[in-house]
Scaffold this motif. Sequence first.
Motif, PDB file in Angstrom:
ATOM      1  N   MET A  59       0.816  -1.211   0.000  1.00  0.00           N
ATOM      2  CA  MET A  59       0.000   0.000   0.000  1.00  0.00           C
ATOM      3  C   MET A  59       0.851   1.263   0.000  1.00  0.00           C
ATOM      4  O   MET A  59       0.500   2.267  -0.628  1.00  0.00           O
ATOM      5  CB  MET A  59      -0.962  -0.019   1.188  1.00  0.00           C
ATOM      6  N   GLU A  60       2.001   1.196   0.676  1.00  0.00           N
ATOM      7  CA  GLU A  60       2.907   2.348   0.685  1.00  0.00           C
ATOM      8  C   GLU A  60       3.439   2.626  -0.717  1.00  0.00           C
ATOM      9  O   GLU A  60       3.597   3.778  -1.122  1.00  0.00           O
ATOM     10  CB  GLU A  60       4.067   2.101   1.652  1.00  0.00           C
ATOM     11  N   GLN A  61       3.699   1.560  -1.482  1.00  0.00           N
ATOM     12  CA  GLN A  61       4.215   1.732  -2.838  1.00  0.00           C
ATOM     13  C   GLN A  61       3.156   2.252  -3.803  1.00  0.00           C
ATOM     14  O   GLN A  61       3.477   2.689  -4.901  1.00  0.00           O
ATOM     15  CB  GLN A  61       4.782   0.405  -3.354  1.00  0.00           C
ATOM     16  N   SER A  62       1.898   2.177  -3.391  1.00  0.00           N
ATOM     17  CA  SER A  62       0.804   2.674  -4.238  1.00  0.00           C
ATOM     18  C   SER A  62       0.245   3.990  -3.711  1.00  0.00           C
ATOM     19  O   SER A  62      -0.855   4.398  -4.090  1.00  0.00           O
ATOM     20  CB  SER A  62      -0.322   1.631  -4.291  1.00  0.00           C
ATOM     21  N   SER A  63       0.993   4.658  -2.843  1.00  0.00           N
ATOM     22  CA  SER A  63       0.494   5.869  -2.195  1.00  0.00           C
ATOM     23  C   SER A  63       0.142   6.978  -3.184  1.00  0.00           C
ATOM     24  O   SER A  63      -0.702   7.828  -2.902  1.00  0.00           O
ATOM     25  CB  SER A  63       1.522   6.392  -1.182  1.00  0.00           C
ATOM     26  N   GLU A  64       0.789   6.975  -4.367  1.00  0.00           N
ATOM     27  CA  GLU A  64       0.493   8.018  -5.354  1.00  0.00           C
ATOM     28  C   GLU A  64      -0.923   7.901  -5.906  1.00  0.00           C
ATOM     29  O   GLU A  64      -1.425   8.834  -6.547  1.00  0.00           O
ATOM     30  CB  GLU A  64       1.501   7.961  -6.506  1.00  0.00           C
ATOM     31  N   ASN A 140      13.734  -0.043  -4.040  1.00  0.00           N
ATOM     32  CA  ASN A 140      12.447   0.444  -3.551  1.00  0.00           C
ATOM     33  C   ASN A 140      12.596   0.991  -2.141  1.00  0.00           C
ATOM     34  O   ASN A 140      13.044   0.300  -1.234  1.00  0.00           O
ATOM     35  CB  ASN A 140      11.430  -0.701  -3.574  1.00  0.00           C
ATOM     36  N   GLY A 141      12.190   2.235  -1.957  1.00  0.00           N
ATOM     37  CA  GLY A 141      12.398   2.915  -0.681  1.00  0.00           C
ATOM     38  C   GLY A 141      11.592   2.372   0.472  1.00  0.00           C
ATOM     39  O   GLY A 141      11.954   2.571   1.634  1.00  0.00           O
ATOM     40  N   ILE A 199      12.211 -13.296  -7.939  1.00  0.00           N
ATOM     41  CA  ILE A 199      13.145 -12.187  -8.159  1.00  0.00           C
ATOM     42  C   ILE A 199      13.357 -11.965  -9.652  1.00  0.00           C
ATOM     43  O   ILE A 199      13.362 -10.832 -10.139  1.00  0.00           O
ATOM     44  CB  ILE A 199      14.485 -12.464  -7.455  1.00  0.00           C
ATOM     45  N   VAL A 200      13.532 -13.062 -10.383  1.00  0.00           N
ATOM     46  CA  VAL A 200      13.729 -12.951 -11.837  1.00  0.00           C
ATOM     47  C   VAL A 200      12.511 -12.319 -12.496  1.00  0.00           C
ATOM     48  O   VAL A 200      12.627 -11.419 -13.336  1.00  0.00           O
ATOM     49  CB  VAL A 200      14.003 -14.340 -12.449  1.00  0.00           C
ATOM     50  N   ALA A 201      11.318 -12.762 -12.094  1.00  0.00           N
ATOM     51  CA  ALA A 201      10.093 -12.216 -12.680  1.00  0.00           C
ATOM     52  C   ALA A 201       9.920 -10.755 -12.307  1.00  0.00           C
ATOM     53  O   ALA A 201       9.547  -9.925 -13.155  1.00  0.00           O
ATOM     54  CB  ALA A 201       8.887 -13.028 -12.209  1.00  0.00           C
ATOM     55  N   ALA A 202      10.217 -10.416 -11.047  1.00  0.00           N
ATOM     56  CA  ALA A 202      10.018  -9.043 -10.586  1.00  0.00           C
ATOM     57  C   ALA A 202      10.955  -8.074 -11.287  1.00  0.00           C
ATOM     58  O   ALA A 202      10.628  -6.887 -11.456  1.00  0.00           O
ATOM     59  CB  ALA A 202      10.225  -8.969  -9.073  1.00  0.00           C
ATOM     60  N   SER A 203      12.127  -8.547 -11.707  1.00  0.00           N
ATOM     61  CA  SER A 203      13.074  -7.656 -12.376  1.00  0.00           C
ATOM     62  C   SER A 203      12.530  -7.163 -13.712  1.00  0.00           C
ATOM     63  O   SER A 203      12.951  -6.130 -14.225  1.00  0.00           O
ATOM     64  CB  SER A 203      14.403  -8.385 -12.597  1.00  0.00           C
ATOM     65  N   PHE A 204      11.562  -7.897 -14.274  1.00  0.00           N
ATOM     66  CA  PHE A 204      10.967  -7.502 -15.548  1.00  0.00           C
ATOM     67  C   PHE A 204       9.681  -6.697 -15.359  1.00  0.00           C
ATOM     68  O   PHE A 204       9.220  -6.032 -16.282  1.00  0.00           O
ATOM     69  CB  PHE A 204      10.658  -8.747 -16.395  1.00  0.00           C
ATOM     70  N   ILE A 205       9.097  -6.794 -14.172  1.00  0.00           N
ATOM     71  CA  ILE A 205       7.814  -6.112 -13.933  1.00  0.00           C
ATOM     72  C   ILE A 205       7.854  -5.340 -12.609  1.00  0.00           C
ATOM     73  O   ILE A 205       7.018  -5.549 -11.734  1.00  0.00           O
ATOM     74  CB  ILE A 205       6.653  -7.115 -13.943  1.00  0.00           C
ATOM     75  N   VAL A 206       8.829  -4.462 -12.470  1.00  0.00           N
ATOM     76  CA  VAL A 206       8.980  -3.675 -11.245  1.00  0.00           C
ATOM     77  C   VAL A 206       7.712  -2.897 -10.893  1.00  0.00           C
ATOM     78  O   VAL A 206       7.331  -2.813  -9.721  1.00  0.00           O
ATOM     79  CB  VAL A 206      10.193  -2.723 -11.354  1.00  0.00           C
ATOM     80  N   PRO A 207       6.992  -2.290 -11.877  1.00  0.00           N
ATOM     81  CA  PRO A 207       5.766  -1.569 -11.517  1.00  0.00           C
ATOM     82  C   PRO A 207       4.704  -2.452 -10.860  1.00  0.00           C
ATOM     83  O   PRO A 207       3.790  -1.944 -10.220  1.00  0.00           O
ATOM     84  CB  PRO A 207       5.268  -1.039 -12.865  1.00  0.00           C
ATOM     85  N   MET A 209       5.235  -4.483  -8.446  1.00  0.00           N
ATOM     86  CA  MET A 209       5.695  -4.888  -7.124  1.00  0.00           C
ATOM     87  C   MET A 209       4.595  -4.878  -6.064  1.00  0.00           C
ATOM     88  O   MET A 209       4.487  -5.828  -5.269  1.00  0.00           O
ATOM     89  CB  MET A 209       6.858  -3.998  -6.674  1.00  0.00           C
ATOM     90  N   PRO A 210       3.722  -3.856  -6.000  1.00  0.00           N
ATOM     91  CA  PRO A 210       2.645  -3.899  -4.997  1.00  0.00           C
ATOM     92  C   PRO A 210       1.747  -5.122  -5.161  1.00  0.00           C
ATOM     93  O   PRO A 210       1.292  -5.713  -4.172  1.00  0.00           O
ATOM     94  CB  PRO A 210       1.867  -2.603  -5.252  1.00  0.00           C
ATOM     95  N   TYR A 211       1.489  -5.503  -6.408  1.00  0.00           N
ATOM     96  CA  TYR A 211       0.661  -6.675  -6.668  1.00  0.00           C
ATOM     97  C   TYR A 211       1.373  -7.956  -6.234  1.00  0.00           C
ATOM     98  O   TYR A 211       0.747  -8.871  -5.689  1.00  0.00           O
ATOM     99  CB  TYR A 211       0.311  -6.757  -8.158  1.00  0.00           C
ATOM    100  N   LEU A 212       2.685  -8.023  -6.476  1.00  0.00           N
ATOM    101  CA  LEU A 212       3.445  -9.216  -6.105  1.00  0.00           C
ATOM    102  C   LEU A 212       3.544  -9.365  -4.588  1.00  0.00           C
ATOM    103  O   LEU A 212       3.427 -10.469  -4.053  1.00  0.00           O
ATOM    104  CB  LEU A 212       4.846  -9.148  -6.719  1.00  0.00           C
ATOM    105  N   LEU A 213       3.764  -8.250  -3.900  1.00  0.00           N
ATOM    106  CA  LEU A 213       3.838  -8.288  -2.436  1.00  0.00           C
ATOM    107  C   LEU A 213       2.527  -8.800  -1.836  1.00  0.00           C
ATOM    108  O   LEU A 213       2.522  -9.697  -0.983  1.00  0.00           O
ATOM    109  CB  LEU A 213       4.155  -6.899  -1.885  1.00  0.00           C
ATOM    110  N   SER A 214       1.409  -8.224  -2.292  1.00  0.00           N
ATOM    111  CA  SER A 214       0.116  -8.629  -1.744  1.00  0.00           C
ATOM    112  C   SER A 214      -0.291 -10.015  -2.239  1.00  0.00           C
ATOM    113  O   SER A 214      -1.016 -10.740  -1.551  1.00  0.00           O
ATOM    114  CB  SER A 214      -0.953  -7.589  -2.080  1.00  0.00           C
ATOM    115  N   PHE A 215       0.188 -10.423  -3.418  1.00  0.00           N
ATOM    116  CA  PHE A 215      -0.041 -11.782  -3.914  1.00  0.00           C
ATOM    117  C   PHE A 215       0.565 -12.795  -2.939  1.00  0.00           C
ATOM    118  O   PHE A 215      -0.075 -13.776  -2.557  1.00  0.00           O
ATOM    119  CB  PHE A 215       0.580 -11.943  -5.298  1.00  0.00           C
ATOM    120  N   ALA A 216       1.810 -12.547  -2.533  1.00  0.00           N
ATOM    121  CA  ALA A 216       2.476 -13.439  -1.577  1.00  0.00           C
ATOM    122  C   ALA A 216       1.727 -13.457  -0.250  1.00  0.00           C
ATOM    123  O   ALA A 216       1.595 -14.502   0.389  1.00  0.00           O
ATOM    124  CB  ALA A 216       3.926 -12.992  -1.375  1.00  0.00           C
ATOM    125  N   ALA A 217       1.224 -12.287   0.158  1.00  0.00           N
ATOM    126  CA  ALA A 217       0.460 -12.214   1.413  1.00  0.00           C
ATOM    127  C   ALA A 217      -0.810 -13.036   1.320  1.00  0.00           C
ATOM    128  O   ALA A 217      -1.164 -13.782   2.247  1.00  0.00           O
ATOM    129  CB  ALA A 217       0.121 -10.756   1.737  1.00  0.00           C
TER     130      ALA A 217
END
Length: 260
Positions: A59-64, A140-141, A199-207, A209-217
């Motif tokens: 959610m922090e990464q989607s704050s914009e 990612n900050g 990690i390999v997949a995320a390197s191609f789809i950095v934008p 990342m919020p979806y991947l984080l919550s997917f794992a959750a």
Amino acid sequence: MGTEVFFGLSIPFIGTAAGSACVFFMRKKLGERLQRALTGFAAGVMVAASIWSLIIPAMEQSSEMGKWSWAPAVAGFWFGILFLLLLDTVIPHLHMNSEKAEGPKATLKKTTMMVLAVTLHNLPEGMAVGVVYAGLISGNGSISAGGALALALGIAIQNFPEGAIISMPLHAEGTSKGKAFLDGVLSGAVEPIGAILTIVAASFIVPAMPYLLSFAAGAMMYVVVEELIPEMSAGEHSNIGVVMFAVGFTLMMALDVALG
């Protein structure tokens, strides 16, 4: 950074191996109360990790997105739930608290299927570690090295009882200690593999990342509700599982805040 990432990805696997090694030091089968306590502890760690290490950073990464910053987290969470539901449907395995198997052969089959169940739910844990370290690699900050390490440590801690839950019953069924240990270790091998692939997949789809984080959750929460909570609540003295759930939750929460 490379060494740090390699170490972080290895920690959960080491936790599983250490738990599996309990078969060399314990002669008796894992008691029901102890198994319930360990399962409750594992569930608490996974729930806390899902919230503090995955959903909140998502959610922090989607704050914009302003008031819609929750949308990627919700979408990813549901993708994770549905993905594990699909795997749970197409991959044959017994649930950890199943008591349907009877007789020596049936019991051995039950134990084998339980190995598949643990292996299946190790997948989202590996993905969780992988996606957090992918965020760290990308700069990612909202993800710190300490936070990534906290997640890896938390999952390693809850992997310890999982390794014991696999190796000790196998030995009690007649499998040699060495083979039981190896089976327990192999059940955790999917974690570093899942982490590396993520990690390999995320390197191609950095934008994404919020979806991947919550997917794992979402995937981890599915495991908690479907497998761990029924196991920790089974039989008498279910309060043991509840108390250990609280211990695991607070420990993981403290680790994430202290190291993050």
